[in-house]
Design a protein around this motif. Sequence first.
Motif, PDB file in Angstrom:
ATOM      1  N   LYS A  67     -41.210  -6.818 -41.800  1.00  0.00           N
ATOM      2  CA  LYS A  67     -41.288  -5.305 -42.132  1.00  0.00           C
ATOM      3  C   LYS A  67     -41.253  -4.303 -40.825  1.00  0.00           C
ATOM      4  N   LYS A  68     -41.651  -4.747 -39.618  1.00  0.00           N
ATOM      5  CA  LYS A  68     -41.311  -4.045 -38.479  1.00  0.00           C
ATOM      6  C   LYS A  68     -39.568  -4.052 -38.190  1.00  0.00           C
ATOM      7  N   MET A  69     -39.057  -5.066 -38.700  1.00  0.00           N
ATOM      8  CA  MET A  69     -37.678  -5.254 -38.420  1.00  0.00           C
ATOM      9  C   MET A  69     -36.805  -3.999 -39.141  1.00  0.00           C
ATOM     10  N   LEU A  70     -37.532  -3.846 -40.606  1.00  0.00           N
ATOM     11  CA  LEU A  70     -36.809  -2.938 -41.385  1.00  0.00           C
ATOM     12  C   LEU A  70     -37.116  -1.439 -40.779  1.00  0.00           C
ATOM     13  N   CYS A  71     -38.167  -1.226 -40.246  1.00  0.00           N
ATOM     14  CA  CYS A  71     -38.245   0.086 -39.532  1.00  0.00           C
ATOM     15  C   CYS A  71     -37.248  -0.001 -38.474  1.00  0.00           C
ATOM     16  N   VAL A  72     -37.158  -0.700 -37.609  1.00  0.00           N
ATOM     17  CA  VAL A  72     -36.061  -0.774 -36.404  1.00  0.00           C
ATOM     18  C   VAL A  72     -34.792  -0.544 -36.910  1.00  0.00           C
ATOM     19  N   GLN A 116     -34.041   2.186 -48.843  1.00  0.00           N
ATOM     20  CA  GLN A 116     -34.738   0.862 -49.229  1.00  0.00           C
ATOM     21  C   GLN A 116     -35.858  -0.007 -48.070  1.00  0.00           C
ATOM     22  N   GLU A 117     -35.305   0.372 -46.953  1.00  0.00           N
ATOM     23  CA  GLU A 117     -35.656  -0.123 -45.741  1.00  0.00           C
ATOM     24  C   GLU A 117     -37.005   0.349 -45.623  1.00  0.00           C
ATOM     25  N   ILE A 118     -37.140   1.439 -45.494  1.00  0.00           N
ATOM     26  CA  ILE A 118     -38.499   2.140 -45.586  1.00  0.00           C
ATOM     27  C   ILE A 118     -39.437   1.877 -46.498  1.00  0.00           C
ATOM     28  N   ARG A 119     -38.870   1.741 -47.485  1.00  0.00           N
ATOM     29  CA  ARG A 119     -39.868   1.475 -48.830  1.00  0.00           C
ATOM     30  C   ARG A 119     -40.463   0.214 -48.657  1.00  0.00           C
ATOM     31  N   PHE A 120     -39.544  -0.865 -48.393  1.00  0.00           N
ATOM     32  CA  PHE A 120     -39.975  -2.376 -48.154  1.00  0.00           C
ATOM     33  C   PHE A 120     -40.836  -2.362 -47.004  1.00  0.00           C
ATOM     34  N   SER A 121     -40.553  -1.710 -45.837  1.00  0.00           N
ATOM     35  CA  SER A 121     -41.447  -1.758 -44.726  1.00  0.00           C
ATOM     36  C   SER A 121     -42.816  -1.171 -44.727  1.00  0.00           C
ATOM     37  N   ARG A 122     -43.053  -0.343 -46.177  1.00  0.00           N
ATOM     38  CA  ARG A 122     -44.261   0.063 -46.277  1.00  0.00           C
ATOM     39  C   ARG A 122     -45.206  -0.408 -47.070  1.00  0.00           C
ATOM     40  N   ASN A 123     -44.656  -1.550 -47.829  1.00  0.00           N
ATOM     41  CA  ASN A 123     -45.270  -2.223 -48.988  1.00  0.00           C
ATOM     42  C   ASN A 123     -45.776  -3.457 -48.352  1.00  0.00           C
TER      43      ASN A 123
END
Length: 123
Positions: A67-72, A116-123
């Motif tokens: 999830k952190k990597m998706l934010c990056v 999608q990366e933002i969405r999945f990083s928050r779930n």
Amino acid sequence: MQLKPRDWIKIDCLGAAASALSLGIILPQFPAHIAMPEQVLMQLAGIACVLMAVGLFALLTLLIPDKKMLCVLATLNSLYMVYTIAMVIGHQGQLLLWDYLYFVGELVIILVIIMQEIRFSRN
């Protein structure tokens, strides 16, 4: 089928690889149709390679939670988008229809991935 955060990291890597291949190898072969300077295409391809390497690092080492990597990755992709838009605006007087079609298409795909990366990083 429900995609997981790790799947989006893989998708990001594949997208970066596709961009690097397109920008660094395929598009320079068509100077009659692609007027973006080759130097800019190579810069963008290089950035795409770095993005792919960051994603592969995350997939192979597991040092950073997905999830952190998706934010990056969302942040890096956003910066890539801004730079690409700046290059298109900076060279707009010389670009051809195929340039615009490629870059608009790429940016739309990247925007979907970022969302999608933002969405999945928050779930």
